[in-house]
Design an enzyme around this catalytic site. Structure first.
Site, PDB file in Angstrom:
ATOM      1  N   LYS A 188       0.837  -1.159  -0.019  1.00 34.60           N
ATOM      2  CA  LYS A 188      -0.028  -0.112   0.029  1.00 34.60           C
ATOM      3  C   LYS A 188       0.934   1.146   0.170  1.00 34.60           C
ATOM      4  CE  LYS A 188      -3.326   2.879   0.886  1.00 34.60           C
ATOM      5  NZ  LYS A 188      -2.457   4.057   0.596  1.00 34.60           N
ATOM      6  N   GLU A 269       5.943  -0.606  13.361  1.00 37.50           N
ATOM      7  CA  GLU A 269       6.948   0.292  14.130  1.00 37.50           C
ATOM      8  C   GLU A 269       6.498   1.647  13.972  1.00 37.50           C
ATOM      9  OE1 GLU A 269      10.695   0.922  12.030  1.00 37.50           O
ATOM     10  OE2 GLU A 269      10.714   2.848  13.050  1.00 37.50           O
ATOM     11  N   CYS A 305      12.666   8.293  12.925  1.00 38.76           N
ATOM     12  CA  CYS A 305      12.203   7.189  14.075  1.00 38.76           C
ATOM     13  C   CYS A 305      12.914   7.187  15.191  1.00 38.76           C
ATOM     14  CB  CYS A 305      11.557   5.894  13.588  1.00 38.76           C
ATOM     15  SG  CYS A 305      12.757   5.313  12.428  1.00 38.76           S
TER      16      CYS A 305
HETATM   17  P1  NAP Z   1      -0.085   7.696   9.892  1.00 40.51           P
HETATM   18  O1  NAP Z   1      -0.744   8.563  10.740  1.00 40.51           O
HETATM   19  O2  NAP Z   1       0.248   6.366  10.486  1.00 40.51           O
HETATM   20  O3  NAP Z   1      -0.614   7.465   8.335  1.00 40.51           O
HETATM   21  C1  NAP Z   1      -0.252   6.848   7.417  1.00 40.51           C
HETATM   22  C2  NAP Z   1      -1.509   6.709   6.522  1.00 40.51           C
HETATM   23  O4  NAP Z   1      -2.594   6.018   7.146  1.00 40.51           O
HETATM   24  C3  NAP Z   1      -1.886   7.928   6.006  1.00 40.51           C
HETATM   25  O5  NAP Z   1      -1.845   7.856   4.352  1.00 40.51           O
HETATM   26  C4  NAP Z   1      -3.069   8.168   6.761  1.00 40.51           C
HETATM   27  O6  NAP Z   1      -4.080   8.750   5.482  1.00 40.51           O
HETATM   28  C5  NAP Z   1      -3.686   6.710   6.657  1.00 40.51           C
HETATM   29  N1  NAP Z   1      -4.754   6.621   7.661  1.00 40.51           N
HETATM   30  C6  NAP Z   1      -5.205   7.609   8.627  1.00 40.51           C
HETATM   31  N2  NAP Z   1      -6.080   6.952   9.452  1.00 40.51           N
HETATM   32  C7  NAP Z   1      -6.406   5.747   8.981  1.00 40.51           C
HETATM   33  C8  NAP Z   1      -7.251   4.919   9.397  1.00 40.51           C
HETATM   34  N3  NAP Z   1      -8.193   4.914  10.477  1.00 40.51           N
HETATM   35  N4  NAP Z   1      -7.196   3.427   8.587  1.00 40.51           N
HETATM   36  C9  NAP Z   1      -6.468   3.501   7.510  1.00 40.51           C
HETATM   37  N5  NAP Z   1      -5.600   4.341   7.093  1.00 40.51           N
HETATM   38  C10 NAP Z   1      -5.463   5.530   7.934  1.00 40.51           C
HETATM   39  O7  NAP Z   1       1.607   8.209   9.206  1.00 40.51           O
HETATM   40  P2  NAP Z   1       2.061   9.482   8.613  1.00 40.51           P
HETATM   41  O8  NAP Z   1       1.046  10.238   8.130  1.00 40.51           O
HETATM   42  O9  NAP Z   1       3.246   9.096   7.645  1.00 40.51           O
HETATM   43  O10 NAP Z   1       2.708  10.425   9.879  1.00 40.51           O
HETATM   44  C11 NAP Z   1       1.878  10.701  10.736  1.00 40.51           C
HETATM   45  C12 NAP Z   1       2.630  10.145  12.284  1.00 40.51           C
HETATM   46  O11 NAP Z   1       3.181   8.742  12.297  1.00 40.51           O
HETATM   47  C13 NAP Z   1       3.915  11.276  12.688  1.00 40.51           C
HETATM   48  O12 NAP Z   1       3.380  12.279  13.307  1.00 40.51           O
HETATM   49  C14 NAP Z   1       4.669   9.972  13.634  1.00 40.51           C
HETATM   50  O13 NAP Z   1       3.824  10.096  15.015  1.00 40.51           O
HETATM   51  C15 NAP Z   1       4.193   8.706  12.931  1.00 40.51           C
HETATM   52  N6  NAP Z   1       5.401   8.012  12.404  1.00 40.51           N
HETATM   53  C16 NAP Z   1       6.140   7.370  12.876  1.00 40.51           C
HETATM   54  C17 NAP Z   1       7.355   6.744  12.135  1.00 40.51           C
HETATM   55  C18 NAP Z   1       8.166   5.848  12.717  1.00 40.51           C
HETATM   56  O14 NAP Z   1       9.292   5.750  12.286  1.00 40.51           O
HETATM   57  N7  NAP Z   1       8.074   5.193  13.923  1.00 40.51           N
HETATM   58  C19 NAP Z   1       7.206   6.968  10.810  1.00 40.51           C
HETATM   59  C20 NAP Z   1       6.346   7.724  10.211  1.00 40.51           C
HETATM   60  C21 NAP Z   1       5.345   8.204  10.950  1.00 40.51           C
HETATM   61  P3  NAP Z   1      -4.276  10.467   5.893  1.00 40.51           P
HETATM   62  O15 NAP Z   1      -2.881  11.050   5.656  1.00 40.51           O
HETATM   63  O16 NAP Z   1      -5.255  10.656   4.701  1.00 40.51           O
HETATM   64  O17 NAP Z   1      -4.611  10.609   7.275  1.00 40.51           O
END
Ligand code: NAP
Length: 498
Positions: A188, A269, A305
């Site tokens: 995805k 992760e 991360c």
């Molecule tokens: P995310 O919030 O996990 O979102 C990933 C994808 O899932 C986005 O395309 C999002 O779409 C979609 N999504 C949102 N709600 C969903 C649901 N209920 N069901 C299925 N898919 C859904 O990751 P991100 O947007 O890349 O980053 C946001 C946060 O993730 C960061 O602020 C950080 O805290 C965390 N993050 C952590 C790491 C790590 O390495 N640990 C890496 C990247 C991100 P939308 O954009 O349309 O909401």
């Protein structure tokens, strides 16, 4: 010749538009959508990708290790052949600096080649072979001959991460590990870099044809409709999921997985604040430490991360350290974040920390554009940290919290109160000191990688690497997402007895 982008998904060797619902990539540098349209895949085509993966599994699991090794080398070669177009596209979609993208691309190809080399050596580095001899004369019962084998689990769903568009995305670590293990992948794509995903998919398409691999061994799904992700993890053909992102999305996907008849492993992760323990003697012995911590925290504008988000420093004797933090942070230029959603979350988190009565602002950088994120460092004392759950949360972006401890007992209380982390560092560690050894011991039960005297950013791809950690930094403390050991998450044991 440059590759033309279609905006389509790729299912078992064919490109499909799917629905008429469009979405667009986003330029963080211009703060506006890009021109290329992409299309939400339909749920029927998600099902088709999973069925094709299941069909491909039968042929792919029978390929020799040598053939899979050549396939992974071919994928790396084809990524290389994408040349400047790949870097330009990703730069436009992420605004990550070119030098960083070049480095990450090289690391991603090396990762594929490391799995390829392990396969070429019959996975000897993983030490999978294990056998017990029969003993027919054993009393009171004869002992059977038993041999432990490892089978690929089946088709794997992989979710691309926004913050590493190569190393943790379309052909990143989870995809490489699954393909090496003998598992087809349904991927995805992340909406933050759909063009990058399409180009990477063109590369694997060529490698599939070059190596005569079954078409369903890889599919890539574009789309922003959340139902696509849930349909994928609910598909009965999918036997494991790899995900890097937020706790909220991980929990939503895990709820869907729990409602399946056959529950499957979810390797998520998630967030981590990666504590940096500054022991008293580091304040004198490491005069560059404050600048080094600031530089590490500012890498990728705080979107690693492993970004150091929590610095535990002694209450006394830290004036010079704090002065240097102020100098480094106030001089740090602001920059974009990966997506408007990540920027919104960052601004909210900074507002909460600014309004929190437990914190003081140590320093902040200038914001040169209103859609930029500027660096912030806050501080609080140990008791406030222990009493305030907000201060334990990850801020994804350029921010860190300094917590000042009065003595080693208080330091140990703080460490004991931490949630699970990907990594932590200890600075000023004295091997001969019992109390330093206690700090090391207590911290080792909180993290997946424990570092002495170095910064946490930068994860080496090698056999002894562990990139994972106790919950909530990851959902399975036993598994790494980096290094060839990552293959184990996509294999399962089979004992053959005779
Ligand atoms: P995310 O919030 O996990 O979102 C990933 C994808 O899932 C986005 O395309 C999002 O779409 C979609 N999504 C949102 N709600 C969903 C649901 N209920 N069901 C299925 N898919 C859904 O990751 P991100 O947007 O890349 O980053 C946001 C946060 O993730 C960061 O602020 C950080 O805290 C965390 N993050 C952590 C790491 C790590 O390495 N640990 C890496 C990247 C991100 P939308 O954009 O349309 O909401």
């Amino acid at each position: 010749m440059p590759h033309t982008l279609t905006g389509f998904s790729y299912i078992a060797g064919q490109w499909h538009q799917g629905s008429d619902t469009r979405f667009y990539g986003f330029s963080p540098a211009q703060n506006e959508p890009l021109n290329q349209a992409y299309y939400d895949i339909t749920l029927d085509l998600v099902d088709a990708a999973c069925s094709a993966a299941q069909q491909a599994f039968v042929a792919y699991r029978q390929t020799s290790m040598q053939a899979r090794s050549e396939f992974l080398h071919a994928i790396a070669d084809e990524i290389d052949a994408l040349g400047e177009q790949l870097l330009d596209t990703t730069h436009q979609e992420t605004n990550l600096p070119m030098a960083r993208l070049q480095g990450e691309k090289g690391r991603t190809m090396n990762q594929l080649r490391a799995f390829a080399d392990a396969l070429a050596h019959d996975l000897a580095p993983l030490n999978l072979h294990c056998e017990d001899a029969a003993d027919p004369a054993r009393q009171p019962l004869p002992k059977p001959h038993t041999q432990l084998k490892h089978l690929p689990v089946g088709p794997v769903a992989v979710f691309g991460a926004s913050n590493f568009p190569y190393a943790f995305s379309t052909l990143g670590g989870d995809t490489a590990a699954a393909l090496a293990a003998g598992c087809p992948v349904v991927m995805k794509s992340h909406r933050a870099h759909p063009g990058t995903s399409e180009l990477m998919t063109q590369a694997i398409d060529k490698a599939i044809m070059r190596c005569n691999m079954p078409a369903g061994v890889f599919s890539m799904l574009q789309g922003v409709n959340y139902d696509i992700a849930h349909r994928l993890v609910a598909a009965q053909q999918i036997k494991a999921v790899g995900f890097t992102g937020s706790m909220g999305v991980a929990k939503a996907l895990m709820t869907t997985i729990q409602s399946r008849e056959e529950v499957i492993p979810f390797y998520g992760e998630l967030g981590s604040i990666n504590p940096q323990v500054v022991l008293p003697n580091a304040l004198q012995s490491k005069p560059q430490l404050a600048q080094q911590l600031c530089a590490s925290m500012l890498m990728g504008n705080g979107q690693f991360c492993t970004s150091p988000g929590l610095w535990l420093i002694p209450h006394d004797g830290a004036d010079e350290f704090l002065h240097q933090v102020q100098q480094s942070i106030s001089a740090a230029p602001s920059d974009t974040l990966l997506t408007p959603g990540i920027l919104r979350s960052f601004v909210q988190a900074i507002d909460s920390l600014t309004q929190c009565t437990a914190t003081n602002l140590v320093a902040k950088g200038e914001k040169s554009r209103d859609f930029h994120a500027n660096a912030h460092v806050f501080s609080c004392d140990a008791q406030q940290f222990l009493d305030t759950p907000l201060l334990h949360e990850e801020v994804f972006g350029p921010s860190a919290l300094i917590v000042r401890y009065r003595d080693m007992t208080q330091l140990l209380s703080i460490i004991n109160a931490l949630e699970g982390q990907l990594t932590a560092s200890i600075h000023g560690f004295n091997e001969q000191s019992d109390i330093d050894q206690s700090v090391f011991e207590v911290l080792s039960y909180k993290v997946g990688r424990l570092i002495k005297e170095q910064m946490p950013t930068g994860v080496e791809v090698c056999q002894s690497m562990n990139h994972g950690g106790p919950f909530p930094s990851s959902t399975d403390v036993r598994s790494t997402s980096v290094g060839i050991e990552a293959m184990r998450r996509f294999m399962r044991p089979l004992c053959v007895q005779s």
